[in-house]
Scaffold this motif. Structure first.
Motif, PDB file in Angstrom:
ATOM      1  N   ALA A  26       0.877  -1.156  -0.039  1.00 23.27           N
ATOM      2  CA  ALA A  26       0.019   0.036   0.059  1.00 23.27           C
ATOM      3  C   ALA A  26       0.724   1.319   0.022  1.00 23.27           C
ATOM      4  CB  ALA A  26      -1.152   0.081   1.181  1.00 23.27           C
ATOM      5  N   GLY A  27       2.279   1.074  -0.071  1.00 19.08           N
ATOM      6  CA  GLY A  27       3.052   2.252  -0.294  1.00 19.08           C
ATOM      7  C   GLY A  27       3.562   2.941   1.177  1.00 19.08           C
ATOM      8  N   ARG A  28       3.562   1.891   1.972  1.00 18.80           N
ATOM      9  CA  ARG A  28       3.992   2.410   3.299  1.00 18.80           C
ATOM     10  C   ARG A  28       5.408   1.855   3.584  1.00 18.80           C
ATOM     11  NH1 ARG A  28       0.229   4.711   2.482  1.00 18.80           N
ATOM     12  NH2 ARG A  28      -1.670   4.928   3.200  1.00 18.80           N
ATOM     13  N   SER A  29       6.344   2.574   4.545  1.00 16.48           N
ATOM     14  CA  SER A  29       7.398   2.041   4.752  1.00 16.48           C
ATOM     15  C   SER A  29       7.187   1.189   6.154  1.00 16.48           C
ATOM     16  CB  SER A  29       8.443   3.227   5.194  1.00 16.48           C
ATOM     17  OG  SER A  29       8.149   4.027   5.917  1.00 16.48           O
ATOM     18  N   VAL A  30       7.706   0.110   6.071  1.00 16.23           N
ATOM     19  CA  VAL A  30       7.376  -0.811   6.946  1.00 16.23           C
ATOM     20  C   VAL A  30       8.535  -1.587   7.596  1.00 16.23           C
ATOM     21  CG1 VAL A  30       5.952  -2.968   7.801  1.00 16.23           C
ATOM     22  CG2 VAL A  30       5.278  -1.487   5.837  1.00 16.23           C
ATOM     23  N   LEU A  31       8.777  -1.603   8.936  1.00 12.60           N
ATOM     24  CA  LEU A  31       9.854  -2.313   9.589  1.00 12.60           C
ATOM     25  C   LEU A  31       9.068  -3.265  10.542  1.00 12.60           C
ATOM     26  CD1 LEU A  31      12.699  -2.675  10.782  1.00 12.60           C
ATOM     27  CD2 LEU A  31      12.141  -1.049  12.707  1.00 12.60           C
ATOM     28  N   VAL A  32       9.856  -4.694  10.486  1.00 10.65           N
ATOM     29  CA  VAL A  32       9.171  -5.625  11.260  1.00 10.65           C
ATOM     30  C   VAL A  32      10.536  -6.310  12.176  1.00 10.65           C
ATOM     31  CG1 VAL A  32       8.477  -8.016  11.443  1.00 10.65           C
ATOM     32  CG2 VAL A  32       7.578  -6.722   9.650  1.00 10.65           C
ATOM     33  N   ILE A  33      10.152  -6.195  13.511  1.00  9.21           N
ATOM     34  CA  ILE A  33      11.029  -6.617  14.417  1.00  9.21           C
ATOM     35  C   ILE A  33      10.546  -7.565  15.462  1.00  9.21           C
ATOM     36  CG2 ILE A  33      12.303  -4.144  14.558  1.00  9.21           C
ATOM     37  CD1 ILE A  33      10.953  -3.432  17.053  1.00  9.21           C
ATOM     38  N   ASP A  34      11.585  -8.358  15.793  1.00  5.76           N
ATOM     39  CA  ASP A  34      11.207  -9.632  16.443  1.00  5.76           C
ATOM     40  C   ASP A  34      12.563 -10.057  17.235  1.00  5.76           C
ATOM     41  OD1 ASP A  34      10.711 -12.372  17.539  1.00  5.76           O
ATOM     42  OD2 ASP A  34       8.892 -12.003  16.116  1.00  5.76           O
ATOM     43  N   HIS A  35      12.147 -10.344  18.615  1.00  7.65           N
ATOM     44  CA  HIS A  35      13.368 -10.739  19.332  1.00  7.65           C
ATOM     45  C   HIS A  35      13.947 -12.220  19.240  1.00  7.65           C
ATOM     46  CE1 HIS A  35      11.208 -13.690  22.087  1.00  7.65           C
ATOM     47  NE2 HIS A  35      10.501 -12.951  21.782  1.00  7.65           N
ATOM     48  N   ALA A  36      13.470 -12.860  18.220  1.00  5.70           N
ATOM     49  CA  ALA A  36      13.891 -14.236  17.705  1.00  5.70           C
ATOM     50  C   ALA A  36      14.895 -14.082  16.861  1.00  5.70           C
ATOM     51  CB  ALA A  36      12.456 -15.077  17.291  1.00  5.70           C
ATOM     52  N   ASN A  37      15.566 -15.114  16.678  1.00  5.55           N
ATOM     53  CA  ASN A  37      16.668 -15.190  15.534  1.00  5.55           C
ATOM     54  C   ASN A  37      16.216 -15.644  14.240  1.00  5.55           C
ATOM     55  OD1 ASN A  37      16.142 -17.926  16.382  1.00  5.55           O
ATOM     56  ND2 ASN A  37      18.217 -18.587  16.412  1.00  5.55           N
ATOM     57  N   LYS A  38      14.914 -16.050  14.018  1.00  5.25           N
ATOM     58  CA  LYS A  38      14.387 -16.348  12.852  1.00  5.25           C
ATOM     59  C   LYS A  38      12.989 -16.290  12.814  1.00  5.25           C
ATOM     60  CE  LYS A  38      17.382 -20.696  12.328  1.00  5.25           C
ATOM     61  NZ  LYS A  38      17.231 -22.272  12.510  1.00  5.25           N
ATOM     62  N   PRO A  39      12.414 -15.734  11.519  1.00  8.58           N
ATOM     63  CA  PRO A  39      11.162 -15.470  11.411  1.00  8.58           C
ATOM     64  C   PRO A  39      10.189 -16.837  11.277  1.00  8.58           C
ATOM     65  CG  PRO A  39      12.056 -15.172   9.301  1.00  8.58           C
ATOM     66  CD  PRO A  39      13.142 -15.629  10.299  1.00  8.58           C
ATOM     67  N   GLY A  40       8.764 -16.436  11.843  1.00  8.03           N
ATOM     68  CA  GLY A  40       7.800 -17.666  11.567  1.00  8.03           C
ATOM     69  C   GLY A  40       8.241 -18.836  12.012  1.00  8.03           C
ATOM     70  N   LYS A  41       8.744 -18.907  13.420  1.00  7.71           N
ATOM     71  CA  LYS A  41       9.125 -20.204  14.073  1.00  7.71           C
ATOM     72  C   LYS A  41       7.639 -21.064  14.169  1.00  7.71           C
ATOM     73  CE  LYS A  41      13.236 -19.254  16.476  1.00  7.71           C
ATOM     74  NZ  LYS A  41      13.863 -19.502  17.856  1.00  7.71           N
ATOM     75  N   LYS A  42       6.738 -20.523  14.581  1.00  7.39           N
ATOM     76  CA  LYS A  42       5.428 -21.216  14.677  1.00  7.39           C
ATOM     77  C   LYS A  42       5.177 -21.719  13.591  1.00  7.39           C
ATOM     78  CE  LYS A  42       2.429 -20.966  18.155  1.00  7.39           C
ATOM     79  NZ  LYS A  42       1.284 -20.352  19.035  1.00  7.39           N
ATOM     80  N   ILE A  43       5.099 -21.068  12.363  1.00  9.13           N
ATOM     81  CA  ILE A  43       4.616 -21.495  10.967  1.00  9.13           C
ATOM     82  C   ILE A  43       5.415 -22.753  10.888  1.00  9.13           C
ATOM     83  CG2 ILE A  43       4.893 -21.001   8.664  1.00  9.13           C
ATOM     84  CD1 ILE A  43       4.474 -18.098   9.152  1.00  9.13           C
ATOM     85  N   LEU A  44       6.603 -22.718  11.046  1.00 10.92           N
ATOM     86  CA  LEU A  44       7.369 -23.910  10.612  1.00 10.92           C
ATOM     87  C   LEU A  44       7.202 -25.124  11.486  1.00 10.92           C
ATOM     88  CD1 LEU A  44      11.063 -22.168  10.200  1.00 10.92           C
ATOM     89  CD2 LEU A  44       9.442 -23.031   8.475  1.00 10.92           C
ATOM     90  N   MET A  45       7.159 -24.921  12.794  1.00  4.61           N
ATOM     91  CA  MET A  45       6.844 -26.223  13.674  1.00  4.61           C
ATOM     92  C   MET A  45       5.120 -26.543  13.532  1.00  4.61           C
ATOM     93  SD  MET A  45       4.807 -25.175  16.312  1.00  4.61           S
ATOM     94  CE  MET A  45       4.995 -26.361  17.541  1.00  4.61           C
ATOM     95  N   SER A  46       4.243 -26.009  13.259  1.00  8.20           N
ATOM     96  CA  SER A  46       2.930 -26.110  12.993  1.00  8.20           C
ATOM     97  C   SER A  46       2.496 -27.271  12.272  1.00  8.20           C
ATOM     98  CB  SER A  46       1.926 -24.955  12.707  1.00  8.20           C
ATOM     99  OG  SER A  46       2.099 -24.676  11.721  1.00  8.20           O
ATOM    100  N   GLY A  47       1.492 -28.083  12.532  1.00  2.18           N
ATOM    101  CA  GLY A  47       1.010 -29.132  11.659  1.00  2.18           C
ATOM    102  C   GLY A  47       2.047 -30.191  11.280  1.00  2.18           C
TER     103      GLY A  47
END
Length: 393
Positions: A26-47
């Motif tokens: 949508a044209g916004r400048s976006v920053l994502v921050i997380d204290h974890a060392n990898k993104p999407g950890k729960k995505i990776l372990m789910s199911g």
């Protein structure tokens, strides 16, 4: 001098990444921050590592919340077919394991790769191993004190998830922020979680660890017909995970081991038509061998059907159709798939997910008091709430 972004999203999980790419496009400048060392950890372990990323049959009735109407708007605007369209565009192969439940055909890594690719295309900046020390209102926007320095943002989105699976980095951060800004946090508890048993029943379950059978389970207003799995500590499987959302300490579970079959009528009929058949043989036709043997041991009675009195058959029928089991507790946050409860939706817009009176602060996904049933519903809530929020930033 502070770094400036239109939007800072705290949490690089399903909701955070989806919101980021939506706002980025949508044209916004976006920053994502997380204290974890990898993104999407729960995505990776789910199911089981294949991620049940949506359910095609999603409706508001599949969710628990103190305000059951809150989820309607977002779910209506971003539906399962919209997310399927996104992953199909990237060539993700998926399978329908149970009606409506879509899983990655390969690995959940493929799904995470799609989200990260979309974030990259949308110009999103992702910083991991970054902690937020302070968050405060700053004029029309917000200011964050972080381990990477001071950041100013037009809006901050809290997508930090709940308390489930602390080994994946889950913390109460989102709830602390909510309370800091005067929002109510409803009581939280582990949900979609296995039960533990004590003494005699724990030993019995342990002996049957790995055995699964379809049951119908009831507790309070909840009722599910799904497989139940015996474990070394108690009972699990889809039926138990589902009913755990209704269970409170002290409650009994009403378990029908023969769903759809009247055990007394079936046993009485079998006594007439096959009087020389043993009870254990009859049970062996309906249950896995180890469970059938255990039932005989628990009941303390085997023999040919012809020698079974009406009282004996009635006792067996009650065991099979109305087994009452009182769990000692649950496995807790360690293995819970989601958090029941969370940031109260009473002061949150169901359209934009902004805090009433403070539009520069928003909450999405699991951190809110919206919890789905087992089967891909919680991921669909993550996508839907993220898109609704991202489009309005």
């Amino acid at each position: 001098m502070a770094t400036q972004y239109d939007v800072v999203i705290i949490g690089a999980g399903a909701a955070g990444l989806m919101c980021a790419l939506t706002a980025g496009y949508a044209g916004r400048s976006v920053l994502v921050i997380d204290h974890a060392n990898k993104p999407g950890k729960k995505i990776l372990m789910s199911g089981g590592g294949r991620c049940n990323f949506t359910n095609m049959a999603t409706t508001p009735a599949n969710f628990f919340s103190a305000n059951p109407h809150f989820c309607i708007s977002a779910l209506k605007r971003y539906r399962p077919e919209h997310f399927v369209e996104l992953v199909e565009r990237h060539g993700l192969e998926y399978v329908e394991k149970a009606p409506g439940q879509l899983f990655c055909a390969g690995s959940a890594k493929d799904l995470l790769h799609i989200l990260l690719t979309e974030c990259d295309w949308a110009g999103v900046d992702i910083r991991l191993k970054t902690s937020v020390e302070q968050l405060a209102q700053h004029g029309e926007g917000m200011r964050l004190a972080t381990s990477m320095g001071s950041i100013e943002a037009g809006a901050v989105v809290i997508a930090s998830g709940g308390l489930s699976i602390p080994t994946m980095g889950a913390t109460g951060f989102g709830y602390d922020i909510a309370r800091q800004f005067g929002l109510e946090v409803t009581g939280t508890r582990a949900a979609l979680v296995p039960f533990t048993l004590t003494s005699q029943w724990k030993a019995r379950a342990e002996a049957l660890a790995g055995v699964s059978t379809e049951v119908q389970v009831r507790c309070r207003d909840g009722q599910y017909r799904e497989p139940m799995l015996f474990t070394h500590r108690g009972v699990s499987g889809p039926a138990m995970l589902q009913i755990s959302s209704y269970w409170l300490p002290g409650d009994e579970l009403d378990i029908n081991l023969l769903p759809g079959e009247d055990a007394l009528a079936a046993l009485t009929s079998a006594r007439q038509t096959t009087p020389r058949r043993r009870l254990s043989t009859w049970l062996g036709e309906r249950f896995p061998k180890r469970l059938a043997q255990s039932l005989v041991e628990w009941q303390g009675h085997d023999g040919v059907l012809a020698e079974c009195s009406n009282a004996t058959l009635s006792e067996w029928a009650e065991t099979l159709n109305q087994w009452c089991l009182k769990p000692a507790g649950t496995e807790g946050w360690r293995t819970a798939e989601v958090t029941m409860g969370g940031v109260s939706t009473s002061a949150i817009s169901s359209k934009t997910f902004e805090v009433q009176g403070l539009p520069q602060l928003r909450f999405i996904g699991e951190v809110l008091d919206v919890t789905g049933e087992l089967g891909g519903y919680n991921f669909q809530w993550a996508w839907a709430s993220a898109v609704a929020c991202g489009q309005s930033l």
